[in-house]
Write a protein that holds these residues in place. Structure first.
Motif, PDB file in Angstrom:
ATOM      1  N   UNK A   1      47.902  28.994  76.475  1.00 47.37           N
ATOM      2  CA  UNK A   1      47.199  28.600  75.257  1.00 47.37           C
ATOM      3  C   UNK A   1      47.194  27.087  75.105  1.00 47.37           C
ATOM      4  N   UNK A   2      46.018  26.464  75.153  1.00 49.05           N
ATOM      5  CA  UNK A   2      45.957  25.036  74.846  1.00 49.05           C
ATOM      6  C   UNK A   2      46.521  24.773  73.457  1.00 49.05           C
ATOM      7  N   UNK A   3      47.230  23.678  73.312  1.00 46.91           N
ATOM      8  CA  UNK A   3      47.863  23.368  72.030  1.00 46.91           C
ATOM      9  C   UNK A   3      46.826  23.127  70.932  1.00 46.91           C
ATOM     10  N   UNK A   4      45.665  22.603  71.307  1.00 47.07           N
ATOM     11  CA  UNK A   4      44.615  22.341  70.328  1.00 47.07           C
ATOM     12  C   UNK A   4      43.581  23.465  70.382  1.00 47.07           C
ATOM     13  N   UNK A   5      43.509  24.278  69.320  1.00 41.72           N
ATOM     14  CA  UNK A   5      42.567  25.405  69.350  1.00 41.72           C
ATOM     15  C   UNK A   5      41.101  24.983  69.310  1.00 41.72           C
ATOM     16  N   UNK A   6      40.816  23.822  68.709  1.00 40.91           N
ATOM     17  CA  UNK A   6      39.435  23.336  68.645  1.00 40.91           C
ATOM     18  C   UNK A   6      39.112  22.590  69.939  1.00 40.91           C
ATOM     19  N   UNK A   7      39.056  23.350  71.032  1.00 43.83           N
ATOM     20  CA  UNK A   7      38.970  22.733  72.355  1.00 43.83           C
ATOM     21  C   UNK A   7      37.638  22.035  72.600  1.00 43.83           C
ATOM     22  N   UNK A   8      36.561  22.519  71.994  1.00 43.76           N
ATOM     23  CA  UNK A   8      35.262  21.876  72.222  1.00 43.76           C
ATOM     24  C   UNK A   8      35.229  20.491  71.595  1.00 43.76           C
ATOM     25  N   UNK A   9      35.747  20.369  70.386  1.00 43.97           N
ATOM     26  CA  UNK A   9      35.799  19.053  69.738  1.00 43.97           C
ATOM     27  C   UNK A   9      36.710  18.108  70.509  1.00 43.97           C
ATOM     28  N   UNK A  10      37.859  18.626  70.979  1.00 40.00           N
ATOM     29  CA  UNK A  10      38.760  17.793  71.778  1.00 40.00           C
ATOM     30  C   UNK A  10      38.088  17.375  73.085  1.00 40.00           C
ATOM     31  N   UNK A  11      37.378  18.295  73.735  1.00 35.97           N
ATOM     32  CA  UNK A  11      36.681  17.953  74.965  1.00 35.97           C
ATOM     33  C   UNK A  11      35.674  16.840  74.756  1.00 35.97           C
ATOM     34  N   UNK A  12      34.976  16.889  73.630  1.00 38.07           N
ATOM     35  CA  UNK A  12      34.022  15.823  73.319  1.00 38.07           C
ATOM     36  C   UNK A  12      34.740  14.488  73.162  1.00 38.07           C
ATOM     37  N   UNK A  13      35.887  14.495  72.485  1.00 38.31           N
ATOM     38  CA  UNK A  13      36.654  13.256  72.308  1.00 38.31           C
ATOM     39  C   UNK A  13      37.154  12.724  73.646  1.00 38.31           C
ATOM     40  N   UNK A  14      37.588  13.618  74.536  1.00 36.15           N
ATOM     41  CA  UNK A  14      38.053  13.186  75.860  1.00 36.15           C
ATOM     42  C   UNK A  14      36.909  12.561  76.657  1.00 36.15           C
ATOM     43  N   UNK A  15      35.732  13.157  76.580  1.00 35.86           N
ATOM     44  CA  UNK A  15      34.585  12.580  77.270  1.00 35.86           C
ATOM     45  C   UNK A  15      34.268  11.184  76.721  1.00 35.86           C
ATOM     46  N   UNK A  16      34.300  11.049  75.392  1.00 37.15           N
ATOM     47  CA  UNK A  16      34.024   9.746  74.779  1.00 37.15           C
ATOM     48  C   UNK A  16      35.051   8.706  75.227  1.00 37.15           C
TER      49      UNK A  16
END
Length: 487
Positions: free
Chosen positions: A419-434
Motif C-alpha cells: 500500500x502506497x503511503x499516499x492514497x491520492x496517488x494520481x495527485x502525488x504522481x502529478x506533483x512528482x512529474x512537476x
C-alpha cells in the motif's frame, strides 16, 4: 536551502484533489480536496459534467492547500485527469456543451460501428465514439466545434493558454497510433477529415514543461509569476508514478469509482479484443491497462440500502459465516453497464440466493468480491497477452482503505499486496512529474530516485482461500456469459 513546492492537481469524476510536494525534502506538505458530482439526468447511459466545475475546483482546492504556506515557493505544477472525456470548444474557445465523461455509454452504437471500421474493439469510453455520437445526435453543436480536448487538457489550456495533448491521455481517444506515438490520421479520416484540425498537437517529451501559468490565472490562484506547467497525463498514468510503479512489470490496482489495473511495460501490448487498452505511460514507455466501470459504487449501493456506514458493514462482512466465495452468492456488479467486458447494456445481478441470504454483511462482501473478480478476470487476460507482472500488487484508491477488501484482493489474485503511503496517488504522481520537470531530470529517473513511501503493511494471500476464489471466478465468468454473452 530555500523551499520549493510542486503542486499536483487531480481532476477526478467525483472531486478534485491538490497536493503540495516539497522538492527539498521529497515529502508531502499538505493536501486539499473539493467534492462534486456527475450532472444528474434521467437519460440512460448519460454521464456529463460542466468543465467549469473543474476550474472552480482547482481554484478552491489550491487556495485551501496553500493556506498558511508561502505561495511564492510554488515553482511548478502538473495536472492529472479523468481520461476519455470529450470537451468541445467553439469560436472564441467557448465550451459548447457539458463534457461527456469516460463512464458515459450513450455512444455504444457508435463504438460498435467504429470497431468494425478500425479492426479492433472500441468501448464507448473512447473519446472518438463520443465525437461520432455528437456528429449524429447534435449536428449543429458538432458543426460549431473548433477544438477537441480531454479534461486534463482543458485545465492545462486554462492554466497556460496552450492547447496540447499528452500521449498517455491521448491513448484513450481511440485515434492515437500507440506504437508510433503519433495521431492515427487514417482513423480520424474514417470519421471526418476535419478531425485532423480539431485535435491539438501532441507533447514532444514527457520531461519538458508545456508552458507557464498565465499571469491572470496566477493572480487568481495567488501564485507567483513563471510557475512551470508540466505535461500531466491521464489519472492512471499519474497514479502509476504516485504509486512508485517505475520499473517494468510494476502493477497497480486502483479501487475507485472505476476499477483499474495497469502495469509499466517496455513495449505496447496490442489487444484487438479491446479488453486491454494499449496506453502510453507518462515516462515514454507503455502502460497496458484495463478498466471496469463498477467498483466502489457497488459497495455504496449496499450502504445506502441498509443505512449503515462502511465500518459497520465491514465488521458484519468479517463476521458473516459465508466466508470467501460468499457461500455461492455471486454479484455481477454491472450497475451502469460495463466496459470490460464490453457490455454497455448489461445490468447488475445477484445470483445464487437462498433463504436468509439478504444479510447486509454477506451482500457487502459479495459487492467487494464481485468488483474484485471483475478485475481478476481482466488481469488474467493481460497476463495471457504477454504482461509479465511483478510479485506484488500496489493497491490504491478509496477502496484500498478497507481492511477486508485489501485481503480479498490478495487472496483472489494470489499475490502480495502493498500500500502506497499516499492514497491520492494520481495527485502525488502529478506533483512528482512537476518536480522532475523543474529539476531537469527525466520523470522515470526522478520517481526511481525519490520513490514514494509504502506503508509497512504487506498483505499476504491466504493459501486456504485460493480454491474458493478459483471456484468463485469460474462461477462469476460463466454466469456473466450466460446473461450477457461472450465478451
Amino acid at each position: 536551502m530555500s523551499e520549493s513546492y510542486a503542486l499536483g492537481v487531480d481532476v477526478g469524476t467525483q472531486g478534485l484533489k491538490v497536493v503540495v510536494y516539497s522538492i527539498s525534502t521529497h515529502e508531502l506538505v499538505k493536501k486539499a480536496g473539493v467534492a462534486y458530482d456527475i450532472t444528474k439526468t434521467t437519460i440512460p447511459g448519460r454521464a456529463e459534467q460542466d468543465p467549469q466545475v473543474w476550474i472552480s475546483g482547482t481554484v478552491t482546492a489550491i487556495a485551501e492547500a496553500l493556506n498558511g504556506l508561502d505561495r511564492s515557493c510554488v515553482k511548478a505544477l502538473a495536472v492529472s485527469g479523468q481520461q476519455h472525456g470529450l470537451v468541445v470548444l467553439g469560436e472564441g474557445d467557448k465550451v459548447l456543451r457539458p463534457a461527456k465523461l469516460w463512464c458515459d455509454t450513450e455512444s455504444a452504437a457508435e463504438a460498435e460501428e467504429l470497431s468494425a471500421k478500425f479492426g479492433w474493439k472500441l468501448v464507448p469510453s473512447f473519446t472518438i465514439t463520443k465525437l461520432l455520437w455528437l456528429q449524429r445526435h447534435e449536428p449543429d453543436t458538432y458543426a460549431a466545434v473548433r477544438s477537441v480536448l480531454l479534461p486534463h487538457d482543458y485545465v492545462n489550456w486554462w492554466l497556460t493558454g496552450r492547447k496540447i495533448m499528452e500521449l498517455g491521455d491521448a491513448s484513450g481517444t481511440g485515434v492515437l497510433d500507440v506504437e508510433g506515438r503519433r495521431w492515427d490520421t487514417a482513423a480520424m479520416d474514417a470519421v471526418d477529415t476535419r478531425l485532423r484540425e480539431l485535435f491539438p498537437p501532441l507533447v514532444d517529451s514527457p520531461d519538458q514543461a508545456i508552458g507557464t501559468v498565465r499571469p491572470e490565472v496566477a493572480a487568481q490562484l495567488g501564485l507567483p509569476p513563471g510557475v512551470l506547467v508540466a505535461p500531466g497525463s491521464g489519472d492512471n498514468a499519474m497514479s502509476a508514478l504516485g504509486a512508485g510503479a517505475a520499473t517494468d512489470g510494476a502493477t497497480v490496482i486502483s479501487l475507485g469509482t472505476s476499477g483499474t489495473i495497469f502495469a509499466k511495460s517496455p513495449t505496447a501490448i496490442l489487444d484487438p479484443t479491446g479488453v486491454i487498452c494499449p496506453f502510453c505511460d507518462a515516462t515514454g514507455n507503455y502502460l497496458p491497462l484495463l478498466c471496469t466501470l463498477n467498483c466502489t459504487r457497488v459497495l455504496e449501493e449496499v450502504r445506502e440500502a441498509f443505512g449503515l456506514d462502511h465500518e459497520t458493514l465491514t465488521e458484519l462482512a468479517e463476521a458473516d459465516a459465508s466466508g470467501p466465495g460468499c457461500g455461492g452468492v455471486t454479484w455481477l456488479p454491472y450497475l451502469i453497464g460495463e466496459r470490460t467486458p464490453c457490455w454497455p447494456h448489461a445490468s447488475g445481478a445477484l445470483l445464487g440466493l437462498r433463504p436468509g441470504c439478504l444479510r447486509p454483511g454477506l451482500l457487502y462482501r459479495a459487492a467487494m468480491e464481485g468488483a474484485t473478480l471483475s478485475l481478476l478476470a481482466g488481469f488474467r487476460s493481460m497476463v495471457a497477452a504477454g504482461l509479465r507482472p511483478g510479485a506484488q500488487l500496489r493497491l490504491v484508491g478509496g477502496g484500498a482503505k478497507n481492511r477486508l477488501w485489501k485481503q480479498i484482493v490478495a487472496d483472489a489474485f494470489g499475490m502480495e499486496v502493498v500500500l502506497p503511503a499516499e492514497p491520492d496517488s494520481a495527485a502525488l504522481g502529478a506533483a512528482l512529474q512537476a518536480a522532475a520537470v523543474l529539476e531537469g531530470v527525466s520523470v522515470s529517473d526522478y520517481v526511481t530516485q525519490h520513490r514514494p513511501p509504502m506503508l509497512g503493511q504487506v498483505l499476504k494471500p491466504n493459501p486456504a482461500h485460493r480454491s474458493a476464489y478459483d471456484r468463485a471466478l469460474a462461477r462469476f465468468e460463466a454466469q456473466a456469459q450466460q446473461l450477457f454473452g461472450r465478451a
